[in-house]
Motif scaffolding. Sequence first.
Motif, short mmCIF file in Angstrom:
data_model
loop_
_atom_site.label_atom_id
_atom_site.label_comp_id
_atom_site.label_asym_id
_atom_site.label_seq_id
_atom_site.Cartn_x
_atom_site.Cartn_y
_atom_site.Cartn_z
N GLY A 141 7.88 -3.92 -6.78
CA GLY A 141 9.03 -4.73 -6.50
C GLY A 141 8.91 -6.10 -7.83
N LEU A 142 8.29 -5.33 -8.83
CA LEU A 142 7.92 -6.94 -9.28
C LEU A 142 8.94 -6.70 -10.82
N PRO A 143 9.51 -8.06 -10.98
CA PRO A 143 10.74 -8.27 -11.94
C PRO A 143 9.85 -8.29 -13.67
N PHE A 144 9.36 -7.33 -13.76
CA PHE A 144 9.06 -7.75 -14.91
C PHE A 144 9.36 -6.36 -15.76
N GLU A 145 8.96 -7.05 -17.24
CA GLU A 145 9.69 -6.51 -18.30
C GLU A 145 8.07 -5.83 -19.27
N GLN A 146 7.56 -5.16 -20.00
CA GLN A 146 6.88 -4.95 -20.91
C GLN A 146 7.81 -6.41 -22.23
N GLY A 147 6.66 -7.07 -22.31
CA GLY A 147 7.17 -7.66 -23.21
C GLY A 147 7.10 -8.80 -23.09
N GLU A 148 7.92 -10.81 -23.48
CA GLU A 148 7.14 -11.35 -23.96
C GLU A 148 6.69 -12.16 -22.91
N CYS A 149 5.59 -12.51 -22.50
CA CYS A 149 5.19 -13.85 -21.32
C CYS A 149 3.99 -14.14 -21.61
N ALA A 150 4.09 -15.49 -20.68
CA ALA A 150 2.76 -16.12 -21.05
C ALA A 150 1.49 -16.71 -19.20
N LEU A 151 0.51 -17.55 -20.10
CA LEU A 151 -0.42 -17.36 -18.27
C LEU A 151 -0.27 -18.83 -18.05
N LEU A 152 -0.29 -19.02 -16.85
CA LEU A 152 -0.88 -20.19 -16.36
C LEU A 152 -1.88 -20.71 -15.36
N LEU A 153 -2.68 -21.37 -15.59
CA LEU A 153 -3.87 -20.93 -15.12
C LEU A 153 -3.87 -22.25 -14.77
N VAL A 154 -4.60 -22.58 -13.46
CA VAL A 154 -4.84 -24.21 -12.32
C VAL A 154 -6.37 -23.82 -11.77
N ARG A 155 -6.37 -24.71 -12.06
CA ARG A 155 -7.71 -25.47 -11.54
C ARG A 155 -8.19 -26.32 -10.05
N MET A 156 -8.03 -26.42 -9.18
CA MET A 156 -7.85 -27.18 -8.04
C MET A 156 -9.02 -28.27 -8.06
N GLU A 157 -9.15 -29.20 -8.54
CA GLU A 157 -10.34 -30.06 -8.48
C GLU A 157 -10.65 -30.82 -7.32
N GLU A 158 -12.01 -31.53 -7.64
CA GLU A 158 -12.80 -31.88 -6.78
C GLU A 158 -12.72 -32.96 -5.31
N GLU A 159 -10.70 -32.95 -5.10
CA GLU A 159 -10.27 -33.57 -3.63
C GLU A 159 -9.69 -32.66 -3.30
N PHE A 160 -9.73 -31.66 -3.22
CA PHE A 160 -10.23 -30.41 -2.34
C PHE A 160 -10.90 -30.11 -2.00
N GLY A 161 -11.99 -30.70 -2.09
CA GLY A 161 -13.41 -30.26 -1.32
C GLY A 161 -13.18 -30.48 -0.43
N GLN A 162 -12.70 -31.28 0.49
CA GLN A 162 -12.56 -32.35 1.69
C GLN A 162 -12.14 -31.00 2.29
N TYR A 163 -11.61 -30.15 1.79
CA TYR A 163 -10.97 -29.10 3.25
C TYR A 163 -12.24 -28.12 3.11
N LEU A 164 -12.82 -27.70 4.81
CA LEU A 164 -12.99 -26.86 5.48
C LEU A 164 -12.87 -25.29 4.62
#
Length: 536
Positions: free
Chosen positions: A173-196
């Motif tokens: 059920g993925l509405p993707f086709e072979q063709g033009e795409c882009a990638l977005l990489l997200v890094r969570m920074e140190e503020e999120f280290g407070q969470y267990l």
Amino acid sequence: MQMIIVDDEAHWVDNLSMNKPWHTLGIEHVHKAYSAHEALQIIDTHPIDIVISDILMPEMTGIELIERIRIRDKKIKCIILSGHSDFEFAKQALQHNAVDYLLKPPTDKELLDAVKTAIDQLNAEWETISSFERTQYALRENLPLLRGQLLLEALHGQRMPSDEWIRKLENYGLPFEQGECALLLVRMEEEFGQYLSNRQPLIEYAIINIAEEIIGEFMEVWSVKEEHGYLVFLLQLKENKDDIGEETILEKLSSQLQYKVKQFLKGSLSIVITEWFNFPEQLSDRFRQATTYFRQIVGDEREFVMRVSDLEQNTAQRPLSSLYVPPTLVNLLEAGRWDEANQKLKAIFAELDDQWSESWEHCMEAGCLISASFTHLAHRNGHTLVKLLGNEIEPLQSGEAFTSISKLRKWSLGALDKLKEGTSDEIKDIRTQYVKKVQEFTDKNLHLDVSLRALADHVNLHPTHLSKIYKLETGEGISDYVFHLRMERACYKLKSTNKKVYEISMEIGYTDPAYFIKVFKRQYGVTPQEYRDGNK
């Protein structure tokens, strides 16, 4: 399908198994058992579908046999044969979901009809289990996991034919086709280290939901968390969004994502965006570029949005892709998939020859990973690499194996053969030890429970696995070994002692002396007493 016929009267078993047209119903194999215990051993080692059993047998009745069968496998169909038209027996059989209750001797039509009914029930049950609707339901339940795994495999270089991609995208059920795409990489920074750690997945889930809400208006979004902690989003413009400014839209949406996460989750994100590329062919290359950008260019900077476009990729610094495409060499070795490990090595050297023939560093990269994989296998099995390779270790110790691709190829393939040979010998030694333990235990405990399950528990193996190992090593089944040992022990005691027949019966594991006498006579043609008289 496979069926077993159980009766303490041998002529019934032999007649029903050999003289009926079972093949016309699709029965591939008919097993024979002359006691309920023997039947259970066969059921433990073979994929039995249908059981035809007498109801009155020494040691265990047909009803008790069904109860034991239900513990093992609730899908096996049981048919009861009885010489008595006893209502109570029939009632008990039905309570245990017996397919039919037939009086001896059944007509061929009665017997074949009962088996046909059992087969129809089995087919109906398995069709339900494997039905399209059930499969679709299971697929929907596991869809997020399946989608994530597919994207991870593609990011790490797993290749698939074009038609396979189309099929999987549609099934998931993925509405993707072979063709033009882009990638977005997200890094969570140190503020999120407070969470267990147990709350971390909830935060990641919340970030993914915010990203899909913001970006999803303009693009199809496919997300996953990869092993280094990045949240990865594969993006493709929706059909009616061609005029939104392809060059700048990703930066704008990324800035909105940062703002909303800071506003609601109180933490900051760093984001790297790739150029638009051709999906799926260039996906793994662009993913590798983006992660390299995070490590090498961004460094310790925080809370940024950057494009990879300014990074000049030095092709001489790219790693060997075939080394890391799953399944990896170490995984193939751990699983004992020697032929595939051999093909993996050949693929690595083909890439070295084709793309890195002048690069000593790439030869060393391959050599270090190959030798580390070999060493891991040796240590995992409680050995040293030196012991398994013998003289083949010298080119590795001297560094000679790393001096050229051809030398590394020769050493690697030779070492793989040595590892396979050494490991195979070890497996054979282990199998021999299992056989020895089984025989020693049986010899000392013949008067106790020496069923396949009891022996398997003694050596801590699954009954089916132990049965295969024993047959492979000795050429006979465990039940055959136990039976012959009992008969040999009985003959010895009849000739060398004055013990009564029932005492000998108990000492060799037969609690019912009448059944022992019947089995002994079937084996030797005379009763135990006649055997004793003939050997005085």
